[in-house]
Design a protein around this motif. Structure first.
Motif, mmCIF file in Angstrom:
data_model
loop_
_atom_site.group_PDB
_atom_site.id
_atom_site.type_symbol
_atom_site.label_atom_id
_atom_site.label_comp_id
_atom_site.label_asym_id
_atom_site.label_seq_id
_atom_site.Cartn_x
_atom_site.Cartn_y
_atom_site.Cartn_z
ATOM 1 N N THR A 116 9.399 0.625 10.018
ATOM 2 C CA THR A 116 8.388 0.295 11.029
ATOM 3 C C THR A 116 6.985 0.583 10.509
ATOM 4 O OG1 THR A 116 8.725 2.435 12.026
ATOM 5 C CG2 THR A 116 9.804 0.587 13.116
ATOM 6 N N SER A 117 6.826 1.390 9.454
ATOM 7 C CA SER A 117 5.470 1.617 8.949
ATOM 8 C C SER A 117 5.144 0.675 7.787
ATOM 9 C CB SER A 117 5.280 3.082 8.551
ATOM 10 O OG SER A 117 5.996 3.341 7.385
ATOM 11 N N ASP A 118 6.042 -0.266 7.500
ATOM 12 C CA ASP A 118 5.792 -1.218 6.410
ATOM 13 C C ASP A 118 4.917 -2.356 6.931
ATOM 14 O OD1 ASP A 118 5.781 -3.004 4.384
ATOM 15 O OD2 ASP A 118 7.935 -3.427 4.417
ATOM 16 N N GLY A 129 3.678 -4.699 5.147
ATOM 17 C CA GLY A 129 3.767 -5.910 4.342
ATOM 18 C C GLY A 129 3.185 -5.739 2.958
ATOM 19 N N PRO A 130 3.368 -6.758 2.088
ATOM 20 C CA PRO A 130 2.921 -6.659 0.695
ATOM 21 C C PRO A 130 1.412 -6.905 0.568
ATOM 22 C CG PRO A 130 3.862 -8.812 1.099
ATOM 23 C CD PRO A 130 3.991 -8.041 2.391
ATOM 24 N N PHE A 131 0.919 -6.722 -0.663
ATOM 25 C CA PHE A 131 -0.506 -6.945 -0.923
ATOM 26 C C PHE A 131 -0.818 -8.442 -0.966
ATOM 27 C CE2 PHE A 131 -3.871 -7.448 -4.313
ATOM 28 C CZ PHE A 131 -4.911 -7.294 -3.420
ATOM 29 N N SER A 191 -5.423 -0.882 2.139
ATOM 30 C CA SER A 191 -6.686 -1.382 1.566
ATOM 31 C C SER A 191 -6.505 -2.285 0.352
ATOM 32 C CB SER A 191 -7.609 -0.206 1.236
ATOM 33 O OG SER A 191 -6.924 0.752 0.463
ATOM 34 N N GLY A 192 -5.259 -2.464 -0.123
ATOM 35 C CA GLY A 192 -5.015 -3.401 -1.218
ATOM 36 C C GLY A 192 -5.861 -3.086 -2.433
ATOM 37 N N ASP A 193 -6.647 -4.088 -2.907
ATOM 38 C CA ASP A 193 -7.491 -3.871 -4.096
ATOM 39 C C ASP A 193 -8.849 -3.255 -3.742
ATOM 40 O OD1 ASP A 193 -8.817 -5.966 -2.910
ATOM 41 O OD2 ASP A 193 -8.520 -7.388 -4.561
ATOM 42 N N VAL A 211 -7.098 3.254 2.684
ATOM 43 C CA VAL A 211 -5.802 3.937 2.781
ATOM 44 C C VAL A 211 -4.748 2.952 2.304
ATOM 45 C CG1 VAL A 211 -4.194 5.147 4.294
ATOM 46 C CG2 VAL A 211 -6.648 5.180 4.800
ATOM 47 N N GLU A 212 -4.049 3.306 1.242
ATOM 48 C CA GLU A 212 -3.110 2.356 0.638
ATOM 49 C C GLU A 212 -1.914 3.143 0.103
ATOM 50 O OE1 GLU A 212 -2.804 -1.157 0.094
ATOM 51 O OE2 GLU A 212 -0.957 -0.334 -0.756
ATOM 52 N N ARG A 213 -0.704 2.625 0.371
ATOM 53 C CA ARG A 213 0.495 3.362 -0.070
ATOM 54 C C ARG A 213 0.815 3.112 -1.544
ATOM 55 N NH1 ARG A 213 4.927 -0.633 2.834
ATOM 56 N NH2 ARG A 213 4.173 -2.430 1.698
ATOM 57 N N ASP A 214 0.309 1.999 -2.127
ATOM 58 C CA ASP A 214 0.642 1.636 -3.502
ATOM 59 C C ASP A 214 -0.347 2.300 -4.470
ATOM 60 O OD1 ASP A 214 0.604 0.277 -5.991
ATOM 61 O OD2 ASP A 214 1.477 -1.515 -5.085
ATOM 62 N N GLY A 215 0.183 3.212 -5.304
ATOM 63 C CA GLY A 215 -0.658 3.986 -6.214
ATOM 64 C C GLY A 215 -1.415 3.122 -7.218
ATOM 65 N N ALA A 274 -1.648 6.925 0.687
ATOM 66 C CA ALA A 274 -0.980 7.518 1.860
ATOM 67 C C ALA A 274 -0.449 6.426 2.764
ATOM 68 C CB ALA A 274 -1.977 8.368 2.646
ATOM 69 N N ASP A 275 0.463 6.846 3.638
ATOM 70 C CA ASP A 275 0.911 5.965 4.713
ATOM 71 C C ASP A 275 -0.179 6.006 5.788
ATOM 72 O OD1 ASP A 275 2.041 4.986 7.115
ATOM 73 O OD2 ASP A 275 4.045 5.431 6.369
ATOM 74 N N LEU A 276 -0.585 4.857 6.237
ATOM 75 C CA LEU A 276 -1.685 4.817 7.202
ATOM 76 C C LEU A 276 -1.342 5.549 8.491
ATOM 77 C CD1 LEU A 276 -1.235 2.311 9.563
ATOM 78 C CD2 LEU A 276 -1.304 1.010 7.455
ATOM 79 N N THR A 292 -8.169 -4.253 9.303
ATOM 80 C CA THR A 292 -6.744 -4.324 8.968
ATOM 81 C C THR A 292 -6.361 -5.774 8.646
ATOM 82 O OG1 THR A 292 -6.007 -4.797 11.219
ATOM 83 C CG2 THR A 292 -6.047 -2.500 10.597
ATOM 84 N N TYR A 293 -5.358 -5.876 7.793
ATOM 85 C CA TYR A 293 -4.693 -7.166 7.548
ATOM 86 C C TYR A 293 -3.237 -6.783 7.279
ATOM 87 C CZ TYR A 293 -3.849 -11.801 5.391
ATOM 88 O OH TYR A 293 -3.378 -13.052 5.075
ATOM 89 N N LEU A 294 -2.496 -6.566 8.376
ATOM 90 C CA LEU A 294 -1.134 -6.026 8.300
ATOM 91 C C LEU A 294 -0.196 -6.915 9.106
ATOM 92 C CD1 LEU A 294 -2.169 -2.337 9.017
ATOM 93 C CD2 LEU A 294 -1.286 -3.168 6.825
HETATM 94 C C1 LIG Z 1 -2.055 -7.927 3.396
HETATM 95 S S1 LIG Z 1 -2.553 -6.611 2.347
HETATM 96 C C2 LIG Z 1 -4.257 -6.423 2.828
HETATM 97 C C3 LIG Z 1 -5.130 -5.784 1.755
HETATM 98 C C4 LIG Z 1 -6.590 -5.601 2.151
HETATM 99 N N1 LIG Z 1 -6.710 -4.856 3.378
HETATM 100 C C5 LIG Z 1 -7.265 -6.939 2.310
HETATM 101 O O1 LIG Z 1 -7.467 -7.340 3.484
HETATM 102 O O2 LIG Z 1 -7.594 -7.574 1.314
HETATM 103 C C6 LIG Z 1 -1.727 -5.220 3.140
HETATM 104 C C7 LIG Z 1 -1.774 -3.944 2.328
HETATM 105 O O3 LIG Z 1 -1.298 -2.895 3.157
HETATM 106 C C8 LIG Z 1 -0.533 -2.002 2.380
HETATM 107 N N2 LIG Z 1 0.347 -1.290 3.323
HETATM 108 C C9 LIG Z 1 1.365 -1.798 4.059
HETATM 109 N N3 LIG Z 1 1.895 -0.861 4.851
HETATM 110 C C10 LIG Z 1 1.186 0.285 4.632
HETATM 111 C C11 LIG Z 1 1.260 1.601 5.164
HETATM 112 N N4 LIG Z 1 2.160 1.936 6.085
HETATM 113 N N5 LIG Z 1 0.375 2.530 4.723
HETATM 114 C C12 LIG Z 1 -0.541 2.203 3.783
HETATM 115 N N6 LIG Z 1 -0.659 0.974 3.229
HETATM 116 C C13 LIG Z 1 0.186 0.023 3.662
HETATM 117 C C14 LIG Z 1 0.198 -2.890 1.404
HETATM 118 O O4 LIG Z 1 0.593 -2.185 0.241
HETATM 119 C C15 LIG Z 1 -0.898 -3.942 1.104
HETATM 120 O O5 LIG Z 1 -1.653 -3.593 -0.015
#
Ligand SMILES: C[S@@+](CC[C@H](N)C(=O)[O-])C[C@H]1O[C@@H](n2cnc3c(N)ncnc32)[C@H](O)[C@@H]1O
Length: 297
Positions: free
Chosen positions: A41-43, A45-47, A75-77, A95-99, A123-125, A138-140
Motif C-alpha cells: 500500500t505504500s508503493d 509506483g515506478p520512476f 522525488s525521482g530524479d 523524499v525517495e525510496r530508491d537510493g 525514505a518511505d514517504l 506528488t506524482y504517485l
Molecule cells: C512517477 S515518479 C515521480 C517522480 C517525480 N516526483 C516527478 O514528478 O518527476 C514516482 C516516484 O515515487 C517513488 N516512490 C514510490 N513510492 C514511494 C514511497 N512510498 N516512498 C518514497 N518514494 C516512493 C518512486 O520510486 C518514483 O521515483
C-alpha cells in the motif's frame, strides 16, 4: 544436565495445549502478511519523470515563494525540488525510496548550484515527517492517494499548498483542477490528457466552541459543534434548546465563514482561525460586531 529452572520451563511447554504452540507461528504469519500489505500500500509506483512543461505548470500553480519549503513525495530524479530552488529560491526536500535516484538528485542539485538549499532523503514517504513543508508536490499512483490524505491534513501547517499530478487526493475535493493536453504524456499514459489537482490545507476546527458576539448585536453566548472530514464540514449552534445548522459553512486555510439564522435575522460570520481561537466580524441587516469563539474543553 539442564539447570533446574530451565527444565521446569521445558516441562511446562511440553504439557501446554497445541494452540499455545500454534500461536507464535500464527502471529508471525499475521505480522508478515501485515508487513506485505503495508509495503504494497505504500508503493507509489515506478520512476516516471514529470515532463518539464507540466513541471512548469505545477510550480506556477503552487505560487512558490522564496520562503517556501517544497517537499516532493517520491522525488525521482529530483527535478521538482531542484527547479523550485533554482527558479524561486525556495528550500526543498525530496523524499525517495530508491537510493540510486537519491544519489543522482544530490549530484544534480550540486551541479545546478542549489546543493545548499535542497536535501534528498532516502525514505518511505509515509515514514517522513512533513511538518516543515509549506508546499507538497506528488506524482504517485492513485491507489496511494486516499492513504496520504489524513497524513497531509494532520501534519501540514494550515495554508500549505499541495499540487498533485494526474491523481486526486480522493475523497478530498480539490480547490482547483487544471486540464492540459501534453504530447509527452502519450508515451506514458496512452493519452495526452493531463490533470493537476490543487489543495490548500484547512484549519482544523472539528470540536466544540463557545462563541461570543460583542455589542451592538444582542446575542447570548452560543455553543458551536463542528464536524470536519476531508469531504464534509458540518456545524450547529445550540440556541434556546435546539440545534440550528451553520449555513454555507466553509474553511479555507485559516479563513472561516458561516451563516446562522438567529430569531428572524441571518447573521453572516467571517473570521480567522488561530489554533483554539477564532475571531472576526459578524454582519446582520446593516449592523456589524466583532465575534470570538474559543475551543471548549
Ligand atoms: C512517477 S515518479 C515521480 C517522480 C517525480 N516526483 C516527478 O514528478 O518527476 C514516482 C516516484 O515515487 C517513488 N516512490 C514510490 N513510492 C514511494 C514511497 N512510498 N516512498 C518514497 N518514494 C516512493 C518512486 O520510486 C518514483 O521515483
Amino acid at each position: 544436565m539442564l539447570p533446574t529452572n530451565r527444565r521446569r520451563i521445558l516441562r511446562a511447554l511440553a504439557t501446554a495445549p497445541l494452540a499455545a504452540f500454534a500461536w507464535p507461528g500464527a502471529l508471525r504469519a499475521q505480522q508478515d502478511q501485515a508487513a506485505k500489505e503495508q509495503a504494497s500500500t505504500s508503493d507509489g509506483g515506478p520512476f516516471v519523470p514529470t515532463p518539464w512543461v507540466i513541471l512548469d505548470e505545477m510550480l506556477k500553480l503552487a505560487e512558490i515563494q522564496r520562503t517556501d519549503v517544497v517537499f516532493d513525495l517520491g522525488s525521482g530524479d529530483g527535478r521538482l525540488v531542484i527547479a523550485a530552488a533554482k527558479r524561486f529560491g525556495a528550500r526543498g526536500v525530496g523524499v525517495e525510496r530508491d537510493g540510486n535516484l537519491v544519489n543522482f538528485s544530490r549530484r544534480q542539485a550540486t551541479s545546478e548550484g542549489v546543493g545548499e538549499r535542497v536535501r534528498f532523503v532516502q525514505a518511505d514517504l509515509f515514514e517522513t515527517d512533513l511538518r516543515e513543508a509549506t508546499v507538497i508536490t506528488t506524482y504517485l499512483l492513485p491507489r496511494l492517494m486516499p492513504r496520504l490524505v489524513p497524513k497531509l491534513r494532520t501534519e501540514l501547517p494550515v495554508g500549505a499548498r499541495i499540487v498533485s499530478h494526474d491523481y486526486p487526493l480522493a475523497p478530498w475535493p480539490p480547490d482547483k483542477t487544471l486540464l492540459f493536453d501534453v504530447e509527452e504524456k502519450l508515451m506514458i499514459n496512452g493519452t495526452v490528457e493531463t490533470k493537476l489537482f490543487y489543495y490548500v490545507v484547512p484549519a482544523r476546527i472539528a470540536g466544540n466552541w463557545t462563541l461570543r458576539v460583542e455589542q451592538p448585536l444582542p446575542i447570548d453566548a452560543l455553543a458551536l459543534s463542528v464536524e470536519q472530514a476531508p469531504d464534509r464540514l458540518d456545524g450547529t449552534a445550540r440556541m434556546a434548546g435546539f440545534d440550528a445548522p451553520l449555513r454555507e459553512f466553509s474553511v479555507r486555510a485559516d479563513q472561516v465563514r458561516f451563516g446562522l439564522l438567529h430569531e428572524t435575522r441571518l447573521l453572516e460570520f467571517r473570521g480567522k482561525v488561530a489554533g483554539d481561537t477564532m475571531t472576526g466580524e459578524v454582519r446582520a441587516r446593516g449592523e456589524a460586531a466583532r465575534w470570538t469563539a474559543r475551543r471548549a474543553g
